[in-house]
Write a protein that holds these residues in place. Sequence first.
Motif, mmCIF file in Angstrom:
data_model
loop_
_atom_site.group_PDB
_atom_site.id
_atom_site.type_symbol
_atom_site.label_atom_id
_atom_site.label_comp_id
_atom_site.label_asym_id
_atom_site.label_seq_id
_atom_site.Cartn_x
_atom_site.Cartn_y
_atom_site.Cartn_z
ATOM 1 N N MET A 1 12.193 13.857 2.080
ATOM 2 C CA MET A 1 12.036 12.412 2.099
ATOM 3 C C MET A 1 10.609 12.032 1.728
ATOM 4 O O MET A 1 9.654 12.613 2.237
ATOM 5 N N GLU A 2 10.465 11.079 0.812
ATOM 6 C CA GLU A 2 9.141 10.645 0.390
ATOM 7 C C GLU A 2 8.438 9.880 1.503
ATOM 8 O O GLU A 2 9.069 9.147 2.266
ATOM 9 N N ARG A 3 7.128 10.030 1.580
ATOM 10 C CA ARG A 3 6.365 9.339 2.614
ATOM 11 C C ARG A 3 6.326 7.838 2.332
ATOM 12 O O ARG A 3 6.319 7.396 1.182
ATOM 13 N N VAL A 4 6.270 7.070 3.417
ATOM 14 C CA VAL A 4 6.238 5.608 3.318
ATOM 15 C C VAL A 4 4.788 5.150 3.421
ATOM 16 O O VAL A 4 4.057 5.544 4.337
ATOM 17 N N ALA A 5 4.380 4.307 2.471
ATOM 18 C CA ALA A 5 2.997 3.832 2.410
ATOM 19 C C ALA A 5 2.916 2.341 2.697
ATOM 20 O O ALA A 5 3.886 1.590 2.528
ATOM 21 N N ILE A 6 1.736 1.913 3.122
ATOM 22 C CA ILE A 6 1.393 0.493 3.231
ATOM 23 C C ILE A 6 0.290 0.229 2.220
ATOM 24 O O ILE A 6 -0.747 0.906 2.223
ATOM 25 N N ILE A 7 0.516 -0.743 1.330
ATOM 26 C CA ILE A 7 -0.446 -1.000 0.248
ATOM 27 C C ILE A 7 -1.095 -2.378 0.328
ATOM 28 O O ILE A 7 -1.987 -2.686 -0.478
ATOM 29 N N GLY A 8 -0.667 -3.191 1.268
ATOM 30 C CA GLY A 8 -1.268 -4.514 1.408
ATOM 31 C C GLY A 8 -1.111 -5.007 2.819
ATOM 32 O O GLY A 8 -0.171 -4.630 3.527
ATOM 33 N N GLU A 225 0.848 4.784 -5.347
ATOM 34 C CA GLU A 225 -0.139 5.382 -6.258
ATOM 35 C C GLU A 225 -0.240 4.634 -7.580
ATOM 36 O O GLU A 225 -1.242 4.754 -8.287
ATOM 37 N N GLN A 226 0.785 3.848 -7.914
ATOM 38 C CA GLN A 226 0.748 3.049 -9.138
ATOM 39 C C GLN A 226 -0.095 1.789 -8.961
ATOM 40 O O GLN A 226 -0.523 1.180 -9.945
ATOM 41 N N TYR A 227 -0.338 1.412 -7.713
ATOM 42 C CA TYR A 227 -1.054 0.169 -7.439
ATOM 43 C C TYR A 227 -2.480 0.379 -6.956
ATOM 44 O O TYR A 227 -3.364 -0.427 -7.262
ATOM 45 N N THR A 228 -2.708 1.427 -6.172
ATOM 46 C CA THR A 228 -4.014 1.569 -5.534
ATOM 47 C C THR A 228 -4.265 3.001 -5.077
ATOM 48 O O THR A 228 -3.313 3.763 -4.858
ATOM 49 N N ASP A 229 -5.540 3.333 -4.920
ATOM 50 C CA ASP A 229 -5.920 4.603 -4.293
ATOM 51 C C ASP A 229 -6.163 4.422 -2.800
ATOM 52 O O ASP A 229 -6.256 5.394 -2.056
ATOM 53 N N ASP A 230 -6.284 3.160 -2.374
ATOM 54 C CA ASP A 230 -6.581 2.850 -0.981
ATOM 55 C C ASP A 230 -5.320 2.384 -0.272
ATOM 56 O O ASP A 230 -5.015 1.191 -0.235
ATOM 57 N N TYR A 231 -4.587 3.328 0.261
ATOM 58 C CA TYR A 231 -3.381 2.993 1.009
ATOM 59 C C TYR A 231 -3.297 3.880 2.248
ATOM 60 O O TYR A 231 -4.018 4.875 2.372
ATOM 61 N N ALA A 232 -2.421 3.504 3.151
ATOM 62 C CA ALA A 232 -2.171 4.302 4.355
ATOM 63 C C ALA A 232 -0.718 4.730 4.349
ATOM 64 O O ALA A 232 0.129 4.067 3.732
ATOM 65 N N VAL A 233 -0.419 5.832 5.010
ATOM 66 C CA VAL A 233 0.970 6.259 5.156
ATOM 67 C C VAL A 233 1.372 6.164 6.625
ATOM 68 O O VAL A 233 0.544 6.324 7.530
ATOM 69 N N VAL A 234 2.651 5.865 6.829
ATOM 70 C CA VAL A 234 3.201 5.856 8.183
ATOM 71 C C VAL A 234 3.490 7.311 8.540
ATOM 72 O O VAL A 234 4.509 7.868 8.147
ATOM 73 N N ALA A 235 2.566 7.932 9.262
ATOM 74 C CA ALA A 235 2.714 9.346 9.608
ATOM 75 C C ALA A 235 3.791 9.544 10.663
ATOM 76 O O ALA A 235 4.497 10.556 10.669
ATOM 77 N N GLY A 236 3.920 8.564 11.558
ATOM 78 C CA GLY A 236 4.926 8.668 12.613
ATOM 79 C C GLY A 236 5.243 7.302 13.193
ATOM 80 O O GLY A 236 4.372 6.445 13.265
ATOM 81 N N VAL A 237 6.491 7.120 13.570
ATOM 82 C CA VAL A 237 6.878 5.878 14.228
ATOM 83 C C VAL A 237 8.058 6.167 15.149
ATOM 84 O O VAL A 237 8.954 6.951 14.810
#
Length: 383
Positions: A1-8, A225-237
Motif C-alpha cells: 500500500m502506498e503511503r499517504v501524504a499531506i501536501i497542504g 512528489e509531483q507537487y512539492t518536496d515539502d510534505y509529511a506522511v501519515v506514519a500511523g493513525v
Amino acid sequence: MERVAIIGASMTQFGQRDAWLQELLAEAGQACLDDAGVSADEIDHLYLSNMASGEFEGQTGSMNYLAHDLAAMPSYTQRIDQTSSSGGAGVYAAYQSIASGASEMTLLVGGEKMTHCTTAEATDVIASITHRAEYKHGLTLPSFAGLTARLYLDQYDAPRESLGKVAVKNHKNGVHNPHAQFQKEVDLETVLESPIVADPLRLYDFCPITDGSAALLFCPESVAEQYTDDYAVVAGVGGATDTHVVHERADPTTMRGVVESSEIAYEMADMGPDDIDVAELHDMFTILEFLQSEDLGFFEKGEGWKAIEEGKTELDGEIPVNPSGGLKSKGHPLGASGVAQVYEIYKQVIGDADTQQLDADVGLACNVGGFGNCVITTILEGQ
C-alpha cells in the motif's frame, strides 16, 4: 500500500469571529488548496469535520455548501461527526480514502461556530455528548473533569499547583501562535485564584468557547512528489473507544481510548513513545494533558504531574507538549480542533512552524471525544 501524504494545510484565526460557519469553512478550504497549489476540480473526496452545525446554527448540509463555495463539484462529500474528536475522525477518514485507492486527492476541512451562543447554551450542546443516565443528573464534561482531577490529585499525591502550571505553559506557548484565541501569558497566581468551575478546577483550567476552521489536503506519496518536496506522511493513525458511561471505568484516570488508539498508531508507524519529538494533546481541561501524556506512554502512570514540575513538556524539554498553546490557549472550535492539531504537527515536521519551530521529525496528535469516549491518535513524519 502506498503511503499517504499531506501536501497542504491551513488554519483560520481562532476566537470570536463575525463570520458564520459557511464562511469559516470556505476560508480554510481555499487557503489549503492555495497552500498546496491544487485546484478545486482536482478534489475527489471532500470531508467536513463538524460536531453541531445544526444545534449551533440550525444549518445542515454544510458539506454540500462547502463543495459549492469552493467550486469542488462533483466531488464526493461527507460530514463527519465524532463529537469533540470529529477533527481526528476526519483525519482518519481522509487517510482511509487515499489508502484504499478510492480517492487520489482528498480535502478535509474542520470547523465550528460557537461564540454567538451563551455559555449556558454552548455548554448544554456539548453536554449532550454524555450518556443519558449521567446527563439527567446534571453531569457535564466540566464536572467529569473536576471529579477526575480530584481523584488524580489524591491518588498520586499531586499538588494542585501542577494543574495550574499546565495552563501557564500553554498560555506562554500560545503567545507565539498568530492563530491562537489567547495570545497572552498568565501567571500561576492568576490561574489558582480564578473562579471555581468544578472543584478543584478553576476558570483557567478550561479551554474557551471558540469559532474557527482548519484544513488538510491528502494524496498518495507519488502524487505528493509531483507537487512539492515539502510534505509529511501519515506514519500511523488509530482510533478507539472507551465506556460511554464514565463511572463504569475501572480507573477513571486511565483513558483506554488513548491507550488503544496510540498502540494502533505506534504499531502502524513501527514506532514507540520515545520516537515522538513533539505532541499536540487535547487539553480541553488541564487534567487531560496529564492523563494523555501518561496513556500515550510518554510518562509512567501517575508521573505526568511530575513532568510539568520538571519542565519535561516545555518547548526545550524532553517531549514538548502543545507548542501551539493547545486547546487551552489556541481555542477549541469542536469540529476544527483535531484538524488544527494535525495542522500544527504538519508544520513542525516539514520545518515551517515559524516562531514555534522545534527540532522535530516525528510528531503526534491526540484528539479526544467527550471524556475519552472516543479517541483518534495520529503520527506524522516529515520527509
